[in-house]
Design an enzyme around this catalytic site. Structure first.
Site, short mmCIF file in Angstrom:
data_model
loop_
_atom_site.label_atom_id
_atom_site.label_comp_id
_atom_site.label_asym_id
_atom_site.label_seq_id
_atom_site.Cartn_x
_atom_site.Cartn_y
_atom_site.Cartn_z
N ASP A 194 44.08 88.14 7.75
CA ASP A 194 42.68 87.71 7.83
C ASP A 194 42.54 86.58 8.84
O ASP A 194 42.65 85.40 8.49
CB ASP A 194 42.11 87.32 6.45
N HIS A 326 39.80 89.49 -6.32
CA HIS A 326 40.77 90.48 -5.84
C HIS A 326 41.84 90.79 -6.88
O HIS A 326 42.96 91.16 -6.55
CB HIS A 326 41.43 90.02 -4.54
N HIS A 353 44.69 86.71 1.02
CA HIS A 353 43.58 87.48 0.46
C HIS A 353 42.75 86.70 -0.55
O HIS A 353 41.54 86.66 -0.46
CB HIS A 353 44.11 88.77 -0.15
FE LIG Z 1 41.62 89.37 2.63
#
Ligand SMILES: [Fe+2]
Ligand SMILES: *[C@@H]1O[C@H](CO)[C@@H](O)[C@H](O)[C@H]1NC(C)=O
Ligand SMILES: *[C@@H]1O[C@H](CO)[C@@H](O)[C@H](O)[C@H]1NC(C)=O
Ligand SMILES: *[C@@H]1O[C@H](CO)[C@@H](O)[C@H](O)[C@H]1NC(C)=O
Ligand SMILES: *[C@@H]1O[C@H](CO)[C@@H](O)[C@H](O)[C@H]1NC(C)=O
Length: 468
Positions: A194, A326, A353
């Site tokens: 990311d 998540h 994440h």
């Molecule tokens: Fe991510």
């Protein structure tokens, strides 16, 4: 978008002082307000001055052992010579320069056309040597430098930074500059995916990939960042006519995947100093019979711990995460690969994440089969430590939704932005420290003397010392 940004800003300033040496999990309720996770405007990162000046310079390891470097940069036009790099060892006067030519391409994405993306692999470098390199020509010439790693070997000390989910907010900036002021200084960055968060903007505003490249250049041009891909690298948008997953990321960021016989730049391995680093792709197929699965199976057999005692895995989506955000997204990959990682005594798995920090105990959950139904993580001295460090500070804000009670596998967790330093001392010991952004770099929020699973598979003693 908008994970509790309001809650972060409104939260009371809480000052806690506690020191814990135990194996009960700790949830730190540290809530001092950080730099906001608001995007730095595009104008913060204008292109460098000068006609067609090279920009967004970043480097990464270019072979399996550390004697090559991939140098990447962007130019607005593709003049003669824009694709040439000149380099020389710092201990010479530079009167004799080597040069190499980059491969150059550009891409279109919806209504955006990229500049010219250059990638040059320079090879045959000496170990543990400082090199200068130069891009561009005339008054637009820009000079940078890097240090090659020491020769691969079992007792070679080396210091990595660990950063994830960075983005380009004011909080991201704090993470990056805190990392750059670290002591000991990180020599390379393990980046768990990311990068730019361009896809959080209308039509995946690709200019945000350019501003991200300029933002990280002060570090990424001078030391290799080892890239893993996250979901924000997908840029998969059929509604925009963009059907090729990972297109902007793969055009802009290369990896030395062929050197480890991988067939995709999204999963690969490198050796660096005393470490063996395996990078996996959470968003590529990994089931049995898929390329990534077959690759990992043969890859693990190649690791020689007598040569590289330290074995680390980078992956984007965490396998052990007790945050509501998540939750269990990494579960199918865990089920597929965890037995191999335990068998091979991986030292640490780094993931991102989740926009918060968490460190696990050494646990495994590999006994389960559909017949006996037994499925809970148990302490396992052969298991890796799982570190979730998606707290680089991106536009989506902090994830402060931990589940209670804290599961026994979770050793320490805190919803703050930060980065980590992994300071490998020798074949048995590495000092791991996590640094939250709100404090000066020397303050350690979470730390552990990591003991090597191959040479010293003893239990680690937690050393959680939160002085605020
Ligand atoms: Fe991510
Ligand atoms: C943090 O808050 C949770 C929930 O209120 C609580 O269970 C936990 O003990 C707190 N942690 C610390 C270190 O105070
Ligand atoms: C980023 O951080 C550095 C170091 O603290 C600071 O000098 C710079 O002004 C920051 N940039 C922005 C846009 O806040
Ligand atoms: C599942 O686990 C049970 C209990 O440990 C064991 O008896 C059985 O053989 C296992 N089944 C398979 C297919 O491995
Ligand atoms: C390895 O490093 C640790 C931590 O610095 C130290 O205590 C230990 O003595 C070292 N081992 C050897 C063999 O030098």
């Amino acid at each position: 978008m908008g994970l509790n940004r309001l809650a972060l800003v409104c939260s009371a300033v809480l000052l806690l002082t506690f020191s814990v040496v135990s194996h009960a999990g700790v949830t730190s309720n540290y809530t001092r307000v950080a730099e906001p996770s608001e995007e730095m405007p595009l104008e913060t990162f204008p292109p460098p001055a000068g006609y067609n000046a090279p920009e967004q310079v970043h480097i990464t390891q270019g072979d399996h052992n550390g004697r090559a470097m991939i140098i990447s940069w962007v130019t607005l036009v593709n003049d003669d010579g824009s694709n040439v790099i000149r380099y020389w060892p710092a201990n010479t006067d530079g009167s004799t320069k080597e040069s190499a030519e980059a491969s150059t391409s550009s891409y279109r994405y919806f209504d955006y056309t990229s500049g010219f993306l250059h990638h040059a692999t320079i090879k045959g470098l000496e170990y543990e040597t400082k090199y200068f390199y130069e891009l561009g020509s005339g008054r637009s010439t820009r000079q940078f430098n890097f240090m090659t790693p020491p020769k691969v070997g079992p007792d070679v000390p080396y210091t990595f930074g660990v950063i994830g989910d960075l983005g380009q907010t004011f909080a991201s900036n704090q993470t990056l500059y805190n990392y750059m002021s670290a002591n000991p200084k990180g020599q390379a960055v393990l980046f768990v995916g990311d990068l730019s968060y361009a896809d959080d903007h209308p039509n995946h505003d690709q200019r945000k990939w350019d501003s991200y490249g300029r933002f990280v250049e002060p570090s990424a041009a001078y030391q290799p960042w080892i890239w893993a891909a996250g979901n924000h690298e997908l840029d998969f948008a059929p509604s925009l006519g963009e059907n090729q997953a990972f297109k902007p990321f793969q055009k802009r960021y290369q990896t030395p995947y062929r050197a480890s016989k991988s067939t995709s730049s999204l999963w690969y391995s490198i050796k660096r100093a005393s470490t063996y680093i395996i990078v996996l792709s959470s968003y590529s197929a990994f089931d049995k019979y898929t390329p990534q699965n077959s690759w990992l199976e043969s890859e693990l057999k190649k690791v020689n711990r007598e040569e590289t005692p330290w074995l680390f895995v980078l992956v984007h989506s965490p396998w052990y995460n007790s945050n509501g955000y998540h939750y269990m997204e990494g579960e199918s990959m865990r089920v597929t690969f965890e037995p191999w990682l335990v068998q091979n005594k991986v030292d640490i798995v780094f993931a991102g994440h989740v926009h918060a920090y968490e460190r696990s105990e050494r646990v495994s959950n590999i006994k389960y089969n559909i017949t006996d139904g037994l499925s809970s993580p148990v302490k396992d001295p052969s298991a890796p430590i799982y570190i979730t460090i998606g707290d680089g500070g991106n536009i989506e804000g902090i994830a402060n939704d931990y589940t209670y009670p804290q599961p026994s596998y979770s050793a320490y967790r805190e919803a703050s932005f930060g980065h980590a330093i992994l300071d490998i001392k020798n074949r048995t010991h590495a000092l791991y420290t996590w640094h939250r952004n709100q404090d000066d770099e020397p303050v350690v929020a979470d730390s552990l003397w990591v003991k090597n699973r191959y040479f010293l598979p003893e239990e680690e003693t937690d050393s959680v010392d939160t002085r605020i």
